[in-house]
Write an enzyme that holds these catalytic residues in place. Structure first.
Site, short mmCIF file in Angstrom:
data_model
loop_
_atom_site.label_atom_id
_atom_site.label_comp_id
_atom_site.label_asym_id
_atom_site.label_seq_id
_atom_site.Cartn_x
_atom_site.Cartn_y
_atom_site.Cartn_z
CG ASN A 133 39.95 20.30 64.02
OD1 ASN A 133 39.84 20.59 62.97
ND2 ASN A 133 40.50 19.58 64.75
NE ARG A 191 47.18 13.84 75.12
CZ ARG A 191 46.27 14.23 74.01
NH1 ARG A 191 44.88 14.69 74.00
NH2 ARG A 191 46.73 13.88 72.63
CE1 TYR A 248 42.53 12.88 65.65
CE2 TYR A 248 42.04 12.45 68.13
CZ TYR A 248 42.08 13.26 67.01
OH TYR A 248 41.68 14.46 67.36
CG ASP A 265 42.38 12.28 75.15
OD1 ASP A 265 41.33 11.62 75.07
OD2 ASP A 265 42.46 13.54 74.56
CG HIS A 300 41.32 10.74 71.67
ND1 HIS A 300 42.57 10.35 71.78
CD2 HIS A 300 41.30 12.08 71.41
CE1 HIS A 300 43.28 11.42 71.72
NE2 HIS A 300 42.49 12.46 71.52
CD GLU A 340 41.25 14.68 77.28
OE1 GLU A 340 42.16 14.72 78.04
OE2 GLU A 340 41.09 15.25 76.20
CD GLU A 389 38.50 16.63 73.61
OE1 GLU A 389 39.69 16.68 74.45
OE2 GLU A 389 38.84 16.14 72.42
NE ARG A 406 39.57 17.15 78.31
CZ ARG A 406 40.51 17.73 77.63
NH1 ARG A 406 41.25 18.83 78.36
NH2 ARG A 406 40.65 18.03 76.44
CG HIS A 425 39.41 20.92 74.06
ND1 HIS A 425 38.58 20.64 72.96
CD2 HIS A 425 40.59 20.09 73.68
CE1 HIS A 425 39.15 19.95 71.97
NE2 HIS A 425 40.43 19.72 72.42
CG ASP A 448 41.03 21.72 67.31
OD1 ASP A 448 42.07 21.04 68.05
OD2 ASP A 448 39.73 21.53 67.66
CD GLU A 475 44.23 19.43 75.39
OE1 GLU A 475 43.02 19.78 75.35
OE2 GLU A 475 44.71 18.61 74.85
CD1 TRP A 517 36.76 8.80 65.62
CD2 TRP A 517 37.95 10.58 66.83
NE1 TRP A 517 36.69 10.13 64.85
CE2 TRP A 517 37.36 11.10 65.55
CE3 TRP A 517 38.73 11.35 67.53
CZ2 TRP A 517 37.39 12.48 65.29
CZ3 TRP A 517 38.83 12.50 67.17
CH2 TRP A 517 38.08 13.16 66.18
O1 EZ4 Z 1 40.79 15.37 69.52
O2 EZ4 Z 1 41.07 19.07 69.45
O3 EZ4 Z 1 42.66 16.64 74.17
N1 EZ4 Z 1 42.47 17.10 73.13
C1 EZ4 Z 1 42.19 16.41 72.06
C2 EZ4 Z 1 42.35 16.82 70.77
C3 EZ4 Z 1 40.86 16.84 70.06
C4 EZ4 Z 1 40.95 17.74 68.95
C5 EZ4 Z 1 39.78 17.84 68.20
O4 EZ4 Z 1 39.39 18.89 67.26
O5 EZ4 Z 1 41.47 15.27 72.17
O6 EZ4 Z 1 43.32 16.35 69.98
CO CO Z 2 40.90 14.81 74.29
#
Ligand code: EZ4
Ligand code: CO
Length: 402
Positions: A37, A147, A159, A210, A212, A236, A262, A283, A312, A316, A339, A402
């Site tokens: 991505n 989630r 995000y 999540d 991030h 996560e 991920e 993941r 994951h 994407d 997921e 992030w």
């Molecule tokens: O941020 O796939 O758990 N899923 C995530 C996604 C990721 C994107 C990054 O390309 O955190 O939304």
């Molecule tokens: Co994630």
């Protein structure tokens, strides 16, 4: 049998995807996802310029040998671009092997370990009231795990919170857009969300969240502790994992289960986390961790250490990756959750497939190989559009993880 052609296809049916299609002298083809991505063209070039010339004439049956050739032979090991390119080749070779054998790939991996692949969906909204409605929709559609992400009062855009209907897509402008982050506001708010969610849906629904990678270990420990009453299935990516030892501190303080991986691309990124039992779910995915062959190696190590898989599966990762992931998920002893964010109709049309969702489970294809293809004619109608993931800043303008 020999590989006679290898095409790298870049297409944008609502978002960008890179796909490798291998063709053999006997007409059997195989596909592999090569999408990274926001860095799609780097992998496309790695494949076209450096890998494809060495694939022509090779025996497609030699999956492990080809993996070793591309990994060790390149001298420059690991990294997301390299490992995504290797993943595409590996996945396409498993697809070919399945078609030659006349078996779905999961049969080559040892056959079924379970009846279906339990998936989790993404509920997200600005407010707690709205997210309760979104979660209820997933429960109605049969999901057993969700989630949950919400906006944070006082923070403009978070995000991971979808704003454009059922198909969430974080990569937007060519030059990254920017979001703002406040750890203080976040840590104060999230437990209030989960308190209401657990009250509303009772103990049966599996809940995930999540982070991030936005916290430090001690902040993550505090969040994990404050979420303990709501019994999450996993928290996560609480902190960035370049420093694997960072997870020791979290583990000392909370019983909230931890999931990470991920952004990992090899077993070396997670071996300490797994061996020390610092995480509960790993993941890593087919497309970003070296393909089916290497992912199996990671999951086998995890099985020895009470760590389950949680691949994951955001949008994407193309339907080719999802199809491959389901063959792995159904056949390993230590599967946890998969997921699942639905792809758009345009994406599904470009990648015809026969996996299916029913009653909270995804079911892998029963067709020989992976059971997914790339419609190259249709793909050509959707030219590449540059799109990046956003950059995250603190309120004072400092660039933040992030
Ligand atoms: O941020 O796939 O758990 N899923 C995530 C996604 C990721 C994107 C990054 O390309 O955190 O939304
Ligand atoms: Co994630």
């Amino acid at each position: 049998m020999r590989i006679v052609d290898a095409r790298v296809v870049v297409t944008c049916p609502d978002r960008n995807f890179v796909t490798l299609k291998l063709v053999t002298d006997e007409g059997v083809t195989g596909v592999g996802d090569a999408t990274l991505n926001g860095r799609e063209l780097a992998v496309a070039s790695y494949l076209t310029d450096h890998v494809v010339p060495a694939l022509i004439g090779r025996d497609p049956a030699r999956i492990e040998d080809t993996w070793q050739y591309l990994y060790k032979g390149a001298y420059w090991r690991r990294g997301p671009v390299t490992m995504t390119a290797i993943a595409a080749v590996d996945t396409a070779l498993w697809d070919i092997k399945g078609k030659v054998a006349g078996l779905p790939v999961y049969q080559l991996l040892g056959g079924r370990c379970r009846d279906g692949v339990t998936v989790y969906g993404h509920a997200s909204a600005d407010t707690t009231d709205e997210v309760l409605v979104d979660i209820a929709g997933y429960v109605e559609r049969g999901y057993r795990a969700v989630r949950v992400q919400t906006g944070i009062p006082g923070v403009a855009a978070t995000y991971g919170v979808g704003r454009r209907g059922p198909h969430y897509e974080p990569a937007d402008s060519a030059i990254p857009s920017e979001t703002v982050w406040s750890t203080e506001r976040y840590l104060a708010h999230i437990p209030t969300v989960f308190s209401r969610v657990r009250d509303e849906f009772g103990p049966g629904l599996r809940l995930l969240h999540d982070v991030h990678h936005r916290l430090t270990p001690i902040e993550a420990a505090r969040l994990g502790k404050s979420l303990e009453p709501y019994a999450l299935t996993w928290l996560e990516d609480p902190v960035p994992a370049e420093l694997q030892e960072g997870y020791r501190l979290i583990r000392q303080h909370t019983t909230t289960p931890i999931a990470v991986g991920e952004v990992f691309n090899s077993i070396w990124d997670c071996q300490a986390l797994i061996r020390e039992q610092l995480i509960d779910y790993i993941r890593t995915t087919v497309v970003h961790a070296g393909g089916i062959s290497h992912l199996r190696r990671i999951f086998d190590l995890a099985a020895l250490h009470h760590v389950r898989s949680g691949s994951h599966g955001a949008t994407d990762l193309s339907p080719v990756c999802l199809a491959a992931a389901l063959h792995v998920d159904i056949s390993i002893p230590n599967f946890g959750l998969q997921e699942y964010m639905r792809h758009t109709e345009a994406t599904d049309e470009v990648f015809p497939h026969t996996y299916r969702f029913a009653d909270g489970y995804l079911h892998p294809s029963e067709a020989p190989g992976l059971g997914v293809d790339l419609d190259e004619e249709l793909a050509a109608k959707y030219p590449y559009r540059p799109a990046s993931l956003p950059v995250n800043r603190l309120e004072d303008g400092t660039v933040h993880s992030w």
